[in-house]
Design an enzyme around this catalytic site. Sequence first.
Site: not given
Length: 632
Positions: A141, A157, A400
């Site tokens: 992110d 991140q 993801w």
Amino acid sequence: MKTNNMMKAACLMLMASATTSAFAQKMNIEQKGDTTIIKVENPTKYLLLPIQEEKDEAQVLLDTGSKDDTWMDVRLAQNGSDYYVPFALGKGKTATVKILGLKKDALALNLLKLSDTFDTTNTDYYRPSYHFTPLYGWMNDPNGMVYKDGEYHLYFQYNPYGSKWGNMHWGHAVSKDLVHWEHLDPAIARDPVGHIFSGSSVVDKKNTAGFGKNAIIAIYTNNSVNHDEVQCIAYSNDNGRTFTKYEGNPVLTPFDGLKDFRDPKVFWYEKGKCWYMIVSADKETRFYKSKNLKKWTYVSAFGKGMGQQPCQYECPDFFQLPVNGDKKKMKWVMTMNINPGCWFGGSATEYFVGDFDGKKFTCPDATEVKWLDWGKDHYATVTFSNTGDRVLGITWMSNWQYANLTPFKQNRGANGLPRELKLYEKNGKYYISEDVAPEVYALRKDTKNVADASVADAKDLKGVAANMNGAFEIEADVTPNANGIAGIEISNNKRERTMIYFDMKQGKVVMDRTESGLTDFGKQAVPHDIELAWDKQLAAEGKQPARITNSINYKNDFALATWAPLSLCEDGKKTYHVDIFVDKSSVELFVDGGRIAMTNLVFPVAPYENVKLYTQGGKAEFKNLKVHKLGL
């Protein structure tokens, strides 16, 4: 204490001549119970750690005796090595590194290196040419993005100790133009409390928090070892380079003990003369307010049972936009990143448009699902704060479902191109256009103009993107046949291709990556009864069936086509403007100024360099076609 023969050999092999000191470096490795202890005299800047991605994590610590010393999770080499990562040894005369969970015969102990430098040369074939990526390690992110004193700050991140998720830090880069980025040291590091998860940053112009006028205040989630999530703050008085964590952290904990309570976005609400925070709280968002960024009061909640269901809310954002550019008619927009729940599987970004009175956010069509991007690889979209009238967002290009499996090594994770968000009204409803930011056009290095074409079948522009290293932009005005298909195929000489086409009969624009290159990493084995359930559910929702081969019993989350409804464009449209950005491992499509945006990863084994125009069901017109070579 006895040291085994391998340890002795390693100790002898890892003595090195000093490069920045008059004294030699000496490394001693010994085993005490389940702990490996490495002592380095006159240490270099780094201990280079060999990584083997598919092995379990060991825990590594630089032991300085401080309460802030933090164990990091590192996939150290067991019987093979994929790449190295640097582990900083501090500035003392002796450095002590401890490792837990490493076998005594692990190959890593023979491969450790001392060095004052770490080579970040781009050696990964799929690493993009002009999209932002970290120099090494893992990125997901974007967060904490803020504009101050002529600089855009991109925090993200970040795992500096491997190319899979873990050890969440706030990585950091700055840019003056949203295109050329300077890599800086991580701004906020994982600490003994836990991971530093996503959040936001603001410029405290009025010194409401007491950390200094115009200080940058970061608001982030601290995720502890037992997965409790609390909101914390840190402040910077050196233009965001370094942060000091507030001693009174956490500043906000969930009132009901909720585990999934993260990703705060803070904004100044002028009518209330105070700060507001929107934070994801499992399957809803919650609003809080504060005068000083330290003490927060609950206001209201929004989103439960709304939009796409079921899903986990993450990385919310909240901002105002003028309707059709009219600043007298402003609406509030909430973007919400959800996982899972994407129309095409996995993670994606949806949004709601409505009104906010300082107490509640209301959205009249909250049950309708509105996607910010119609691709598979567009997640954790957030916007910069302190940018005035412009609303600029950046996304993480992945999903993801397979983010940890994509075919990268030393570097994994990239941002989509920066985008400017605008709001338009259509048939009494409000929609966001997400067009590429104009600053991106500075990437154009060379342009090939292609003659207008009226195509009845296909026109091959073979080699039109040759010598562009898979980094180029295609723009064109496309007029499809009213009931036919008109498309642009991008390919290489290995028969790999990505197809982008208008299907007028179905009222869709489609990007098909089923034959785009490497796709097998998206496969997942599933029981046959689950396969049938998926097919039924997709059919009931009017979606394309999953690509399932019953004999092999798997589904592939990567090899698919994504599509968007052309109804998002102006009614009665006959000609559509397309802008397609290709960069080694990604394709981003923008239709009619971003009324439709679509972002997908691709992994061709050779760079795309061919373009073909094609049609079905009648002639189509392709005009103002240009191919731009792109580069930094």
